[in-house]
Design an enzyme around this catalytic site. Structure first.
Site, short mmCIF file in Angstrom:
data_model
loop_
_atom_site.label_atom_id
_atom_site.label_comp_id
_atom_site.label_asym_id
_atom_site.label_seq_id
_atom_site.Cartn_x
_atom_site.Cartn_y
_atom_site.Cartn_z
NE ARG A 1 -4.41 -1.37 0.23
CZ ARG A 1 -4.40 -2.41 -0.71
NH1 ARG A 1 -3.47 -2.71 -1.62
NH2 ARG A 1 -5.72 -3.37 -0.72
CG HIS B 1 -3.26 -0.63 -6.68
ND1 HIS B 1 -3.75 0.15 -5.17
CD2 HIS B 1 -3.14 -2.00 -6.32
CE1 HIS B 1 -3.80 -0.97 -4.62
NE2 HIS B 1 -3.58 -2.15 -5.06
CD GLU C 1 -3.32 3.33 -4.96
OE1 GLU C 1 -4.10 2.90 -5.35
OE2 GLU C 1 -2.02 2.56 -4.57
C1 DGY Z 1 -5.40 -6.17 -3.14
O1 DGY Z 1 -6.21 -7.18 -3.23
O2 DGY Z 1 -5.65 -5.79 -1.70
C2 DGY Z 1 -4.75 -5.62 -3.91
O3 DGY Z 1 -4.16 -4.48 -3.72
C3 DGY Z 1 -5.64 -5.20 -5.29
O4 DGY Z 1 -5.69 -6.45 -5.79
#
Ligand code: DGY
Length: 311
Positions: A226, A274, A255
């Site tokens: 993240r 992402h 984001e």
């Molecule tokens: C998640 O699943 O947490 C990813 O960041 C997106 O697939």
């Protein structure tokens, strides 16, 4: 399509646009719902739960990460929360490795170089990068995805260090050839650092100016976790000053990244939107899991893949 079982079983409203609903649109949409299937762009907090009302039984996140959901608040109201673990592990690890390789061998920069008409000749010093084989990879967070990255690194002949709140089972360490070290040690010794921790109070800005200062000036930092695990201002300063060599980011904070973000000016910072789990097969499986969690929650059954509430 993974959502078909929901549409078949419920009076479902599916948000039709590519961009997420505004906050007011989201609040209006959840009003009176018994179940909500959320994306990581939807913030589930007290306000939203109040708005949904007492009939809400389940929040099913179409993601393995769930930092967009106040899981404690859901638990206190008896609302189940589900996520999509497992199905995206290998796909995300593939992508983390793609970023490691792209940054190590400067592939996006090299592609820009060709398109800009700068390829005049073969030169011994043109676009020199870093070797993976024989290098040390530091994995921050040796959960499912971290372990899958370690398996790939083993195939590349890398030395693998990892840090996590507690060491994993020794049999896993042996299988992966991974050595547990404290984070400061990992940062100081690694040629590549790959982040695989959940975002929470303990990991927000885990990689700050002090952490970056411990890293090698040639080190490459990769983030598929993240964005907020890294302090972006500190990262910019470190990349600009040569405190570290390069970064490759699948995730940013915020984001999408703002187009005036100075990180976008740096050749040694690769940023993609992402997409680590973005393969057709994996996104399809995530949809199926999210639908299964939602339908189980609506029926009052245990979720196939629940998020455990905080202790
Ligand atoms: C998640 O699943 O947490 C990813 O960041 C997106 O697939």
């Amino acid at each position: 399509m993974g959502l078909a079982p929901i549409v078949a079983a419920c009076d479902a409203v599916v948000w039709p646009a590519e961009l997420p609903p505004s906050r007011s649109e989201l609040l209006a949409a959840v009003d009176g719902c018994v179940g909500i299937l959320t994306l990581l762009t939807d913030q589930v907090d007290h306000e939203l739960l109040d708005r949904a009302g007492p009939g809400l039984r389940v929040v099913s996140n179409y993601a393995v990460g769930y930092d967009n959901i106040d899981v404690g608040a859901c638990a206190r109201r008896g609302i189940a929360v589900g996520n999509t673990p497992g199905v995206l592990t290998e796909t995300t690890a593939d992508f983390a490795f793609a970023l490691i390789m792209a940054a190590a061998r400067r592939i996006p920069e090299a592609a820009r170089y060709v398109r800009a008409g700068r390829w005049q000749t073969w030169g011994p010093l043109v676009l020199l990068g870093s070797d993976l084989h024989g290098a040390t990879l530091g994995i921050v967070g040796l959960g499912r995805i971290g372990q899958a990255v370690a398996r790939r690194a083993r195939g590349f002949g890398m030395t693998i260090l990892y840090s996590s709140p507690t060491p994993v089972d020794p049999s896993i360490e042996t299988e992966l050839g991974a050595t547990y070290v404290a984070l400061p040690d990992l940062l100081a010794r690694s040629d590549f650092v790959s982040l695989h921790v959940n975002l929470g109070a303990g990991t927000r800005h885990l990689i700050d100016a002090a952490a970056l200062a411990r890293m090698k000036p040639t080190a490459i930092l990769v983030n598929t976790a993240r964005g907020a695990v890294i302090d972006p201002a500190a990262l910019y300063a470190a990349l600009k000053a040569g405190t570290i060599g390069a970064a490759a980011l699948d995730v940013t904070d915020p984001e999408p990244i703002r187009m005036d973000d100075p990180l976008l000016e740096l050749d040694n910072c690769l940023i993609v939107p992402h997409i680590a789990s973005a393969t057709r097969a994996t996104r399809g499986r995530m949809a199926e899991m999210a639908a299964a969690n939602l339908l189980a929650g609506i029926r009052g059954e245990p979720l196939p893949t629940p998020v455990e509430p905080p202790a």
